[in-house]
Design an enzyme around this catalytic site. Structure first.
Site, mmCIF file in Angstrom:
data_model
loop_
_atom_site.group_PDB
_atom_site.id
_atom_site.type_symbol
_atom_site.label_atom_id
_atom_site.label_comp_id
_atom_site.label_asym_id
_atom_site.label_seq_id
_atom_site.Cartn_x
_atom_site.Cartn_y
_atom_site.Cartn_z
ATOM 1 N N HIS A 118 24.772 23.187 8.013
ATOM 2 C CA HIS A 118 23.450 23.125 8.652
ATOM 3 C C HIS A 118 23.546 23.916 9.964
ATOM 4 O O HIS A 118 24.612 23.962 10.585
ATOM 5 C CB HIS A 118 23.152 21.653 8.939
ATOM 6 C CG HIS A 118 21.768 21.367 9.426
ATOM 7 N ND1 HIS A 118 21.371 21.623 10.719
ATOM 8 C CD2 HIS A 118 20.692 20.839 8.805
ATOM 9 C CE1 HIS A 118 20.107 21.248 10.868
ATOM 10 N NE2 HIS A 118 19.670 20.774 9.716
ATOM 11 N N ASP A 195 30.515 16.997 10.547
ATOM 12 C CA ASP A 195 29.076 16.766 10.519
ATOM 13 C C ASP A 195 28.806 15.684 9.478
ATOM 14 O O ASP A 195 28.899 15.923 8.276
ATOM 15 C CB ASP A 195 28.370 18.080 10.147
ATOM 16 C CG ASP A 195 26.857 17.902 10.043
ATOM 17 O OD1 ASP A 195 26.388 16.750 10.120
ATOM 18 O OD2 ASP A 195 26.154 18.919 9.884
ATOM 19 N N GLN A 198 24.603 13.911 6.738
ATOM 20 C CA GLN A 198 24.230 13.525 5.370
ATOM 21 C C GLN A 198 25.225 12.543 4.764
ATOM 22 O O GLN A 198 24.909 11.884 3.767
ATOM 23 C CB GLN A 198 24.134 14.767 4.467
ATOM 24 C CG GLN A 198 23.048 15.745 4.860
ATOM 25 C CD GLN A 198 21.646 15.163 4.772
ATOM 26 O OE1 GLN A 198 21.389 14.187 4.081
ATOM 27 N NE2 GLN A 198 20.718 15.772 5.488
ATOM 28 N N LYS A 221 18.127 9.403 9.688
ATOM 29 C CA LYS A 221 18.465 9.598 8.265
ATOM 30 C C LYS A 221 19.112 8.338 7.687
ATOM 31 O O LYS A 221 19.474 8.297 6.529
ATOM 32 C CB LYS A 221 19.419 10.782 8.103
ATOM 33 C CG LYS A 221 18.788 12.133 8.489
ATOM 34 C CD LYS A 221 19.770 13.254 8.277
ATOM 35 C CE LYS A 221 19.432 14.518 9.035
ATOM 36 N NZ LYS A 221 18.352 15.307 8.479
ATOM 37 N N CYS A 358 17.488 24.682 6.983
ATOM 38 C CA CYS A 358 18.360 24.942 8.145
ATOM 39 C C CYS A 358 19.764 25.337 7.688
ATOM 40 O O CYS A 358 20.761 25.008 8.343
ATOM 41 C CB CYS A 358 18.429 23.739 9.087
ATOM 42 S SG CYS A 358 16.836 23.269 9.712
#
Ligand SMILES: Cc1ncc(COP(=O)(O)O)c(C=O)c1O
Length: 406
Positions: A118, A195, A198, A221, A358
């Site tokens: 991303h 990261d 997600q 999220k 993104c």
């Protein structure tokens, strides 16, 4: 089996939107009722600042704020709550890390990343590398767009200072096997920034086991409020790191010409923090913690397989990740722009995401400018997929007829 009716009763959005087909949880999940309740309670019952007074409502608020930190620290299995910094979100967290470690980069140093990232995960490093004359290296992907771990490991060398990688791709839902990457990076003295934007909504994360240097995710999220995220950092790094923002609450002492900083995490939380959001995040993560596990994984796997099979009924479908590990499916209808399809679906209250997600560099790898992405979570059911397929078939007929008329 997950009791969908019961699950949906936890998400107030469905009360006024019974026909909502929400297939965009990777952009932002729906919000859990306890999180909404606790944000509201904060405003109704307190509304005070944190850490600045000894009157009752302020003490209560400070306690709730710090309770959230403690809970999230335990949830992530961090060494202590001092390793948990509240941020505006994952993007903010990655910028904070790149601000400090980017300033330490020198000409010839390397930052290793992938084209699955991303923008939030690699643009802060791209900027830092350009400023320092360092090199941003993209590890190659396989034909199915997965990270090739062997090639990535080969790229880690004594010039590598930072490895910035997603735990789960927001476009393809692939899970990155981090263990070997982290070990090799540490062998050459590089830091690893994970990261987890997600990953957090889908996997139980254990930062001790992972042994990453930094990890970040966003509350919105994970069934929680917008405007809040979590940055986990090894304390030895946080102690050393310069904060981007300076101001109230982050200092130890202030003189005319200099100041000294408070210890982490306060050093990184200058000004009035997102108090309501931090409080609401705790309740969201409590729910996530309660539902995460095999039952939820089975539910999402079953839905994803069902969706892939049903999508294959469409003769003009291109699926980029038929074998993703989490509930993210990315596809296109041949010769119809993703944004046209998305707008068409929206008129049936079917919510999907279209665009480059993104992850602009990945679109170049796909050789397209945009894709459609559906992303699933606990409140989705087969009926949602059926409605999606029905709407997609209508869209396909509509646009193909237009093409014939032309
Ligand atoms: C993989 C990944 N990383 C980072 C981000 C950035 O999150 P936020 O916009 O909440 O800062 C996202 C958001 O979509 C994401 O999917």
């Amino acid at each position: 089996m997950i009791d969908i009716k019961n699950v949906r009763s936890n998400f107030p959005i469905f009360q006024n939107n019974e026909d909502l087909v929400y297939l965009d949880s990777a952009a932002s999940s729906l919000k859990h009722k306890n999180s909404i309740r606790d944000v509201m309670n904060y405003y109704m019952q307190s509304g005070s600042n944190v850490g600045r007074g000894s009157y009752k409502i302020q003490l209560n608020t400070s306690e709730m704020y710090e309770e959230s930190r403690k809970y999230i620290s335990r949830y992530l299995n961090a060494e202590s709550e001092k390793s948990i910094v509240f941020t505006k979100g994952a993007t903010h967290a990655f910028n904070m890390i790149a601000y400090h470690f980017g300033n330490k980069l020198k000409k010839g140093d390397e930052v290793l990343t992938t084209k699955l990232e991303h923008h939030a995960s690699f643009l802060p490093w791209q900027r830092a590398c350009n400023k320092a004359g360092a090199k941003l290296i993209f590890s190659p992907l396989d034909n199915d767009f997965r990270i090739n771990i062997d090639k990535l490991l080969d790229l880690i060398n004594e010039k590598t200072k930072v490895v910035a990688i997603t735990l789960v791709s927001n476009v393809l839902g692939y899970v990155t096997p981090m263990e070997k990457i982290i070990k090799k990076a540490h062998d050459v003295g590089a830091i690893v920034v994970c990261d987890a934007a997600q990953a957090a909504p889908h996997q139980k994360l254990d930062v001790k086991e992972l042994d990453c240097d930094f990890l970040a995710f966003s509350g919105h999220k994970c069934f929680g409020p917008t405007g809040v995220g979590v940055l986990y950092g090894k304390y030895e790094h946080l102690i050393e790191m310069d904060p981007i923002e300076v101001g109230g609450s982050m200092v130890d002492d202030v003189k005319e010409q200099y100041f000294t900083t408070a210890e982490p995490p306060n050093k990184f939380e200058a000004g009035t923090p997102p108090i309501a959001q931090v409080i609401g995040l705790k309740s969201a993560i409590e729910y996530l913690n309660q539902v995460q596990g095999k039952k939820l994984e089975d539910h999402i796997n079953e839905l994803r397989n069902y969706a892939v099979n049903r999508l294959l009924e469409l003769k003009d479908i291109i699926i980029y990740n038929p074998r993703a590990e989490v509930g993210i499916i990315t596809f296109n209808l041949k010769d119809i722009h993703a944004h046209d399809v998305e707008t068409f679906l929206a008129s049936d209250n079917v919510c999907v995401r279209a665009g480059h997600h993104c992850a602009r560099l990945l679109m170049d790898v796909f050789k397209t400018s945009a894709t459609i992405r559906i992303s699933l979570h606990i409140y989705n059911e087969k009926k949602d997929i059926d409605k999606l397929i029905f709407a997609l078939k209508k869209a396909s007929n509509f646009f193909n007829t237009l093409e014939e008329v032309k």
